[in-house]
Design a protein around this motif. Structure first.
Motif, PDB file in Angstrom:
ATOM      1  N   GLN A 146      13.930   9.945  -3.503  1.00 37.93           N
ATOM      2  CA  GLN A 146      12.890  10.416  -2.587  1.00 37.93           C
ATOM      3  C   GLN A 146      11.739   9.425  -2.492  1.00 37.93           C
ATOM      4  N   ALA A 147      11.482   8.673  -3.557  1.00 35.36           N
ATOM      5  CA  ALA A 147      10.367   7.712  -3.561  1.00 35.36           C
ATOM      6  C   ALA A 147      10.518   6.694  -2.432  1.00 35.36           C
ATOM      7  N   MET A 148      11.735   6.263  -2.157  1.00 34.31           N
ATOM      8  CA  MET A 148      11.960   5.305  -1.062  1.00 34.31           C
ATOM      9  C   MET A 148      11.599   5.944   0.279  1.00 34.31           C
ATOM     10  N   LEU A 149      11.969   7.209   0.453  1.00 29.96           N
ATOM     11  CA  LEU A 149      11.661   7.898   1.706  1.00 29.96           C
ATOM     12  C   LEU A 149      10.160   8.157   1.836  1.00 29.96           C
ATOM     13  N   GLU A 150       9.513   8.471   0.725  1.00 31.50           N
ATOM     14  CA  GLU A 150       8.054   8.648   0.729  1.00 31.50           C
ATOM     15  C   GLU A 150       7.373   7.361   1.184  1.00 31.50           C
ATOM     16  N   CYS A 151       7.836   6.222   0.676  1.00 32.76           N
ATOM     17  CA  CYS A 151       7.275   4.925   1.081  1.00 32.76           C
ATOM     18  C   CYS A 151       7.483   4.690   2.569  1.00 32.76           C
ATOM     19  N   GLU A 152       8.664   5.008   3.065  1.00 39.20           N
ATOM     20  CA  GLU A 152       8.930   4.828   4.491  1.00 39.20           C
ATOM     21  C   GLU A 152       8.017   5.723   5.327  1.00 39.20           C
ATOM     22  N   PHE A 153       7.748   6.923   4.842  1.00 38.59           N
ATOM     23  CA  PHE A 153       6.821   7.827   5.521  1.00 38.59           C
ATOM     24  C   PHE A 153       5.430   7.201   5.608  1.00 38.59           C
ATOM     25  N   VAL A 154       4.931   6.669   4.503  1.00 38.27           N
ATOM     26  CA  VAL A 154       3.593   6.068   4.493  1.00 38.27           C
ATOM     27  C   VAL A 154       3.568   4.803   5.346  1.00 38.27           C
ATOM     28  N   VAL A 155       4.632   4.009   5.325  1.00 36.86           N
ATOM     29  CA  VAL A 155       4.700   2.834   6.201  1.00 36.86           C
ATOM     30  C   VAL A 155       4.633   3.283   7.661  1.00 36.86           C
ATOM     31  N   SER A 156       5.357   4.348   8.007  1.00 36.25           N
ATOM     32  CA  SER A 156       5.299   4.872   9.381  1.00 36.25           C
ATOM     33  C   SER A 156       3.878   5.264   9.760  1.00 36.25           C
ATOM     34  N   LEU A 157       3.182   5.924   8.838  1.00 36.49           N
ATOM     35  CA  LEU A 157       1.794   6.315   9.111  1.00 36.49           C
ATOM     36  C   LEU A 157       0.922   5.073   9.295  1.00 36.49           C
ATOM     37  N   LEU A 158       1.035   4.128   8.369  1.00 34.08           N
ATOM     38  CA  LEU A 158       0.188   2.929   8.436  1.00 34.08           C
ATOM     39  C   LEU A 158       0.477   2.107   9.688  1.00 34.08           C
ATOM     40  N   LEU A 171       0.829  -1.211   0.000  1.00 35.72           N
ATOM     41  CA  LEU A 171       0.000   0.000   0.000  1.00 35.72           C
ATOM     42  C   LEU A 171       0.860   1.256   0.000  1.00 35.72           C
ATOM     43  N   ALA A 172       1.947   1.234   0.755  1.00 35.06           N
ATOM     44  CA  ALA A 172       2.840   2.394   0.799  1.00 35.06           C
ATOM     45  C   ALA A 172       3.464   2.653  -0.571  1.00 35.06           C
ATOM     46  N   ILE A 173       3.888   1.595  -1.239  1.00 29.66           N
ATOM     47  CA  ILE A 173       4.491   1.746  -2.569  1.00 29.66           C
ATOM     48  C   ILE A 173       3.497   2.350  -3.554  1.00 29.66           C
ATOM     49  N   VAL A 174       2.259   1.902  -3.478  1.00 31.67           N
ATOM     50  CA  VAL A 174       1.238   2.361  -4.422  1.00 31.67           C
ATOM     51  C   VAL A 174       0.737   3.777  -4.096  1.00 31.67           C
ATOM     52  N   MET A 175       0.578   4.074  -2.807  1.00 34.93           N
ATOM     53  CA  MET A 175      -0.066   5.333  -2.424  1.00 34.93           C
ATOM     54  C   MET A 175       0.895   6.495  -2.167  1.00 34.93           C
ATOM     55  N   ALA A 176       2.141   6.216  -1.827  1.00 36.11           N
ATOM     56  CA  ALA A 176       3.079   7.292  -1.486  1.00 36.11           C
ATOM     57  C   ALA A 176       3.205   8.358  -2.575  1.00 36.11           C
ATOM     58  N   PRO A 177       3.328   7.981  -3.856  1.00 41.54           N
ATOM     59  CA  PRO A 177       3.461   9.032  -4.875  1.00 41.54           C
ATOM     60  C   PRO A 177       2.221   9.927  -4.993  1.00 41.54           C
ATOM     61  N   SER A 178       1.075   9.403  -4.599  1.00 42.18           N
ATOM     62  CA  SER A 178      -0.147  10.199  -4.665  1.00 42.18           C
ATOM     63  C   SER A 178      -0.302  11.120  -3.465  1.00 42.18           C
ATOM     64  N   LEU A 179       0.213  10.699  -2.315  1.00 46.58           N
ATOM     65  CA  LEU A 179       0.137  11.531  -1.108  1.00 46.58           C
ATOM     66  C   LEU A 179       1.241  12.574  -1.058  1.00 46.58           C
ATOM     67  N   CYS A 180       2.406  12.211  -1.536  1.00 45.90           N
ATOM     68  CA  CYS A 180       3.597  13.059  -1.459  1.00 45.90           C
ATOM     69  C   CYS A 180       4.106  13.290  -2.872  1.00 45.90           C
ATOM     70  N   ARG A 181       4.092  14.496  -3.334  1.00 47.06           N
ATOM     71  CA  ARG A 181       4.603  14.789  -4.667  1.00 47.06           C
ATOM     72  C   ARG A 181       5.975  15.427  -4.547  1.00 47.06           C
ATOM     73  N   CYS A 182       6.974  14.715  -5.008  1.00 46.19           N
ATOM     74  CA  CYS A 182       8.339  15.232  -4.955  1.00 46.19           C
ATOM     75  C   CYS A 182       8.417  16.529  -5.755  1.00 46.19           C
ATOM     76  N   PRO A 183       8.884  17.608  -5.128  1.00 48.42           N
ATOM     77  CA  PRO A 183       8.922  18.897  -5.822  1.00 48.42           C
ATOM     78  C   PRO A 183      10.042  19.005  -6.856  1.00 48.42           C
ATOM     79  N   SER A 184      10.971  18.058  -6.868  1.00 45.62           N
ATOM     80  CA  SER A 184      12.102  18.124  -7.786  1.00 45.62           C
ATOM     81  C   SER A 184      11.720  17.578  -9.152  1.00 45.62           C
TER      82      SER A 184
END
Length: 117
Positions: free
Chosen positions: A98-110, A76-89
């Motif tokens: 950054q995608a790996m860190l976004e996934c870790e962020f969503v895993v932390s939330l879940l 779920l984190a892999i699929v949803m992270a890009p939609s929740l967090c848009r890398c500004p670069s």
């Protein structure tokens, strides 16, 4: 189940502002493994963004808890992270890192957000 999931991802990708605003992006990727710091960042989000994120996370926790799903927290984190967090670069290599860190962020939330009853 695929159509509602696609609709949710399309909605998240097409809303004007991402759930994680650009001003918060660097903070969430820097502290993606530090739940205490993340709680403060989440609480600092504007109310609409915070409530939307928490609602989505609780919904995704429900999806992950179903016995007949192949979508565990990591998937779920892999699929949803890009939609929740848009890398500004616009740099592709930076976005990939950054995608790996976004996934870790969503895993932390879940993993850490308490489900409301």
């Amino acid at each position: 189940p695929h159509v509602p999931a696609c609709l949710l991802k399309i909605w998240l990708s097409e809303i004007r502002e991402p759930v994680v605003l650009p001003d918060y992006y660097q903070h969430i990727t820097t502290h993606c493994r530090d739940w205490q710091t993340l709680q403060g960042i989440i609480n600092a989000l504007p109310e609409v963004h915070r409530h939307t994120m928490l609602f989505l996370i609780q919904f995704l926790q429900t999806v992950a808890s179903q016995e007949d799903t192949k979508m565990d927290i990591k998937n779920l984190a892999i699929v949803m992270a890009p939609s929740l967090c848009r890398c500004p670069s616009s740099d592709v290599m930076m976005a990939m890192r950054q995608a790996m860190l976004e996934c870790e962020f969503v895993v932390s939330l879940l993993t850490n957000v308490q489900q409301s009853k």
